[in-house]
Design a protein around this motif. Structure first.
Motif, PDB file in Angstrom:
ATOM      1  N   PRO A  32       9.337 -29.356 -18.932  1.00 16.31           N
ATOM      2  CA  PRO A  32       9.633 -29.605 -17.520  1.00 16.31           C
ATOM      3  C   PRO A  32       9.315 -28.377 -16.660  1.00 16.31           C
ATOM      4  N   VAL A  33       8.951 -28.630 -15.426  1.00 13.38           N
ATOM      5  CA  VAL A  33       8.642 -27.561 -14.488  1.00 13.38           C
ATOM      6  C   VAL A  33       9.687 -27.591 -13.384  1.00 13.38           C
ATOM      7  N   VAL A  34      10.286 -26.429 -13.120  1.00 12.23           N
ATOM      8  CA  VAL A  34      11.293 -26.302 -12.079  1.00 12.23           C
ATOM      9  C   VAL A  34      10.696 -25.464 -10.960  1.00 12.23           C
ATOM     10  N   GLU A  35      10.870 -25.911  -9.724  1.00 16.89           N
ATOM     11  CA  GLU A  35      10.352 -25.149  -8.591  1.00 16.89           C
ATOM     12  C   GLU A  35      11.170 -23.883  -8.404  1.00 16.89           C
ATOM     13  N   GLY A  36      10.532 -22.733  -8.535  1.00 20.46           N
ATOM     14  CA  GLY A  36      11.193 -21.455  -8.343  1.00 20.46           C
ATOM     15  C   GLY A  36      11.068 -21.005  -6.892  1.00 20.46           C
ATOM     16  N   LYS A  37      11.536 -19.801  -6.627  1.00 20.03           N
ATOM     17  CA  LYS A  37      11.504 -19.278  -5.266  1.00 20.03           C
ATOM     18  C   LYS A  37      10.064 -19.026  -4.815  1.00 20.03           C
ATOM     19  N   ASP A  38       9.279 -18.367  -5.664  1.00 23.55           N
ATOM     20  CA  ASP A  38       7.896 -18.030  -5.306  1.00 23.55           C
ATOM     21  C   ASP A  38       6.866 -18.891  -6.026  1.00 23.55           C
ATOM     22  N   ARG A  39       7.180 -19.287  -7.244  1.00 24.60           N
ATOM     23  CA  ARG A  39       6.213 -20.058  -8.041  1.00 24.60           C
ATOM     24  C   ARG A  39       6.968 -20.944  -9.019  1.00 24.60           C
ATOM     25  N   PRO A  40       6.340 -21.969  -9.569  1.00 24.87           N
ATOM     26  CA  PRO A  40       7.033 -22.860 -10.505  1.00 24.87           C
ATOM     27  C   PRO A  40       7.387 -22.138 -11.803  1.00 24.87           C
ATOM     28  N   ILE A  41       8.476 -22.567 -12.417  1.00 25.51           N
ATOM     29  CA  ILE A  41       8.944 -21.997 -13.675  1.00 25.51           C
ATOM     30  C   ILE A  41       8.767 -23.059 -14.756  1.00 25.51           C
ATOM     31  N   LEU A  42       8.070 -22.715 -15.817  1.00 24.23           N
ATOM     32  CA  LEU A  42       7.847 -23.627 -16.936  1.00 24.23           C
ATOM     33  C   LEU A  42       8.962 -23.426 -17.948  1.00 24.23           C
ATOM     34  N   LEU A  43       9.722 -24.483 -18.221  1.00 25.60           N
ATOM     35  CA  LEU A  43      10.818 -24.406 -19.179  1.00 25.60           C
ATOM     36  C   LEU A  43      10.320 -24.890 -20.530  1.00 25.60           C
ATOM     37  N   ALA A  44      10.076 -23.965 -21.433  1.00 27.78           N
ATOM     38  CA  ALA A  44       9.596 -24.314 -22.768  1.00 27.78           C
ATOM     39  C   ALA A  44      10.046 -23.253 -23.752  1.00 27.78           C
ATOM     40  N   ARG A  45      10.059 -23.612 -25.016  1.00 25.80           N
ATOM     41  CA  ARG A  45      10.401 -22.648 -26.062  1.00 25.80           C
ATOM     42  C   ARG A  45       9.170 -21.843 -26.414  1.00 25.80           C
ATOM     43  N   MET A  46       9.391 -20.593 -26.727  1.00 24.86           N
ATOM     44  CA  MET A  46       8.292 -19.718 -27.133  1.00 24.86           C
ATOM     45  C   MET A  46       8.539 -19.251 -28.559  1.00 24.86           C
ATOM     46  N   VAL A  47       7.477 -19.190 -29.339  1.00 24.96           N
ATOM     47  CA  VAL A  47       7.571 -18.657 -30.693  1.00 24.96           C
ATOM     48  C   VAL A  47       7.018 -17.246 -30.649  1.00 24.96           C
ATOM     49  N   VAL A  48       7.823 -16.296 -31.080  1.00 29.10           N
ATOM     50  CA  VAL A  48       7.440 -14.893 -31.032  1.00 29.10           C
ATOM     51  C   VAL A  48       7.376 -14.372 -32.459  1.00 29.10           C
ATOM     52  N   THR A  49       6.271 -13.715 -32.774  1.00 26.68           N
ATOM     53  CA  THR A  49       6.164 -13.098 -34.087  1.00 26.68           C
ATOM     54  C   THR A  49       6.219 -11.583 -33.893  1.00 26.68           C
ATOM     55  N   ALA A  50       6.854 -10.910 -34.804  1.00 29.09           N
ATOM     56  CA  ALA A  50       6.993  -9.457 -34.729  1.00 29.09           C
ATOM     57  C   ALA A  50       6.367  -8.828 -35.960  1.00 29.09           C
ATOM     58  N   THR A  51       5.725  -7.692 -35.719  1.00 27.76           N
ATOM     59  CA  THR A  51       5.161  -6.929 -36.814  1.00 27.76           C
ATOM     60  C   THR A  51       5.820  -5.554 -36.814  1.00 27.76           C
ATOM     61  N   PRO A  52       6.011  -4.972 -37.967  1.00 30.26           N
ATOM     62  CA  PRO A  52       6.644  -3.649 -37.992  1.00 30.26           C
ATOM     63  C   PRO A  52       5.721  -2.599 -37.388  1.00 30.26           C
ATOM     64  N   LEU A  53       6.326  -1.642 -36.718  1.00 27.65           N
ATOM     65  CA  LEU A  53       5.571  -0.548 -36.113  1.00 27.65           C
ATOM     66  C   LEU A  53       5.184   0.450 -37.199  1.00 27.65           C
TER      67      LEU A  53
END
Length: 55
Positions: A32-53
Motif C-alpha cells: 500500500p502507498v500512503v500519501e506523505g507530507k512531501d512524497r508518497p510512502i511505500l509500506l512494504a517489508r524489506m529484507v536486509v542482509t548483513a556481512t561482517p566487517l
C-alpha cells in the motif's frame, strides 16, 4: 527405540503440515502507498542482509 521412532515420525508430520500450510498461503499483492507530507510512502517489508566487517 520405539519412542524415538514415534517422536521422529510425529515431528516430520508436523513439519510437513506446517510447510504445506505456508506454501498454500496466498502471495501478498502490491504494497500500500500512503500519501506523505512531501512524497508518497511505500509500506512494504524489506529484507536486509548483513556481512561482517573486515578486521
Amino acid at each position: 527405540m520405539k519412542t524415538i521412532a514415534l517422536s521422529l515420525a510425529s515431528s516430520a508430520l508436523v513439519l510437513g503440515l506446517s510447510l504445506s500450510a505456508m506454501a498454500a498461503a496466498p502471495a501478498n499483492g502490491a504494497a500500500p502507498v500512503v500519501e506523505g507530507k512531501d512524497r508518497p510512502i511505500l509500506l512494504a517489508r524489506m529484507v536486509v542482509t548483513a556481512t561482517p566487517l573486515p578486521n
